[in-house]
Design an enzyme around this catalytic site. Sequence first.
Site, mmCIF file in Angstrom:
data_model
loop_
_atom_site.group_PDB
_atom_site.id
_atom_site.type_symbol
_atom_site.label_atom_id
_atom_site.label_comp_id
_atom_site.label_asym_id
_atom_site.label_seq_id
_atom_site.Cartn_x
_atom_site.Cartn_y
_atom_site.Cartn_z
ATOM 1 N N TRP A 104 0.818 -1.218 0.000
ATOM 2 C CA TRP A 104 0.000 0.000 0.000
ATOM 3 C C TRP A 104 0.846 1.258 0.000
ATOM 4 C CZ3 TRP A 104 -4.380 -0.058 -2.064
ATOM 5 C CH2 TRP A 104 -5.218 -1.166 -1.944
ATOM 6 N N ASP A 180 -1.624 6.386 6.659
ATOM 7 C CA ASP A 180 -2.708 5.581 6.112
ATOM 8 C C ASP A 180 -2.974 4.497 7.156
ATOM 9 O OD1 ASP A 180 -4.324 3.745 4.870
ATOM 10 O OD2 ASP A 180 -3.085 3.511 3.072
ATOM 11 N N LYS A 204 -12.510 -1.794 6.254
ATOM 12 C CA LYS A 204 -11.699 -2.782 6.956
ATOM 13 C C LYS A 204 -12.174 -2.909 8.411
ATOM 14 C CE LYS A 204 -9.278 -2.775 3.158
ATOM 15 N NZ LYS A 204 -8.109 -1.958 2.909
HETATM 16 C C1 LIG Z 1 -7.643 -1.345 1.564
HETATM 17 C C2 LIG Z 1 -6.568 -0.338 1.707
HETATM 18 C C3 LIG Z 1 -6.453 0.765 0.852
HETATM 19 C C4 LIG Z 1 -7.351 0.956 -0.352
HETATM 20 O O1 LIG Z 1 -8.621 1.279 -0.037
HETATM 21 P P1 LIG Z 1 -9.727 1.506 -1.168
HETATM 22 O O2 LIG Z 1 -10.912 1.840 -0.360
HETATM 23 O O3 LIG Z 1 -9.845 0.254 -1.964
HETATM 24 O O4 LIG Z 1 -9.290 2.648 -2.008
HETATM 25 C C5 LIG Z 1 -5.450 1.666 1.081
HETATM 26 N N1 LIG Z 1 -4.585 1.512 2.094
HETATM 27 C C6 LIG Z 1 -4.646 0.466 2.938
HETATM 28 C C7 LIG Z 1 -3.671 0.347 4.050
HETATM 29 C C8 LIG Z 1 -5.637 -0.487 2.775
HETATM 30 O O5 LIG Z 1 -5.719 -1.542 3.602
#
Ligand SMILES: *Cc1c(COP(=O)(O)O)cnc(C)c1O
Length: 373
Positions: A104, A180, A204
């Site tokens: 990511w 993030d 998540k």
């Molecule tokens: C799932 C995830 C993303 C992407 O999220 P989307 O909603 O599909 O854009 C970005 N960063 C991390 C750490 C993730 O787990």
Amino acid sequence: MTHTQRPYNFSAGPAAIPHEVLSRVAEEMLDWHGSGMSVMEMSHRGREFTAIHEAAERDLRELLQIPAHFHILFMQGGGIGENAIVPMNLSRGGVVDAVLTGTWSRKSADEARRYAQVHIAADSADAQGQYLDLIPASDWKLSPDAAYVHVCTNETIDGLELQQLPDLKALGSDAPLVIDFSSHVASRPVDWSKVGLAFAGAQKNIGPAGLTLVVVRDDLLDRALPICPSAFNYQTVAQAQSMYNTPPTFAIYVAGLVFQWLKQFSYAGQTGLAAIEQRNIDKAALLYQALDASSLYENRVAVRSRSRMNIPFFLRDERLNDPFLAGARDHGLLQLKGHKSVGGMRASIYNAMPLEGVQALVSYLNDFEKRHG
Ligand SMILES: *Cc1c(COP(=O)(O)O)cnc(C)c1O
């Protein structure tokens, strides 16, 4: 309330939502609190939804102890959207520092290159390009003039988690830290004194897909590039209380119920975030112990860098992958297949996963090994 047993869902995202929350949503689906409407059918500016929205924000602020000088924004576009929205808002077209810890953060750096000069401050990929350990913050090569430093604090695919946020000031950088925290938000406390901006896709650990949470320090609101779309301009969104455009109302409502569930959550004599963190620690310890004790399964991530939320593992004999997954489904253990870029298996054990779910997985692991090991 008692619930009929559902299977345990180990999906990395969209992921399991607490059973109590889903039941409540079902109860309120056709008529929210005597309003005669489903939350999906309400004006986002009406009295009913305003109350839902305000409560969700208040509960999140309380739960995560978010200080008053941070704005909470409910946006759209997901984590991947934020990979562009962050540089458009914060880079000023200059240099940004990126710490590469897995899939990511690599994606984030690639997207940021469209708007800024990206300096790779650290890259912990090994010779095979795999991410199996984190580089300590004291070894990051931060630039003197970065507009911000981007770090993914839980690498969902590779299964690594920063156990402590870096103190950039102590490392000689004045840049704000951007995290993030999509895949471990609300699983543990955040030290906001170290953070400039945090973002997370909801699917998540917070609720349904479609909602993106942004927590941003007030002094960072006013830096957007002119090309930044108004709907993604943090200042514009903050001034409109996340109502510049229609927000993802139903996802905010469900997330609000998850925040209430977390506030009341109790475990091991604690309540709220401390309780869910302790359960997350216990769940992860149980699963890692089982994997480490086995001669059939292995997790390859360095112990100090292991994630509490996403636990990838491999069967030493890959021919057993399909029978393993089929048997797991038969035992009510769903979505254990690893990410296609990594292979093997992955158990995502977010907040909504009960201890019993991990116990059931461990007993299946042991059972399968006895038959095939
Ligand atoms: C799932 C995830 C993303 C992407 O999220 P989307 O909603 O599909 O854009 C970005 N960063 C991390 C750490 C993730 O787990």
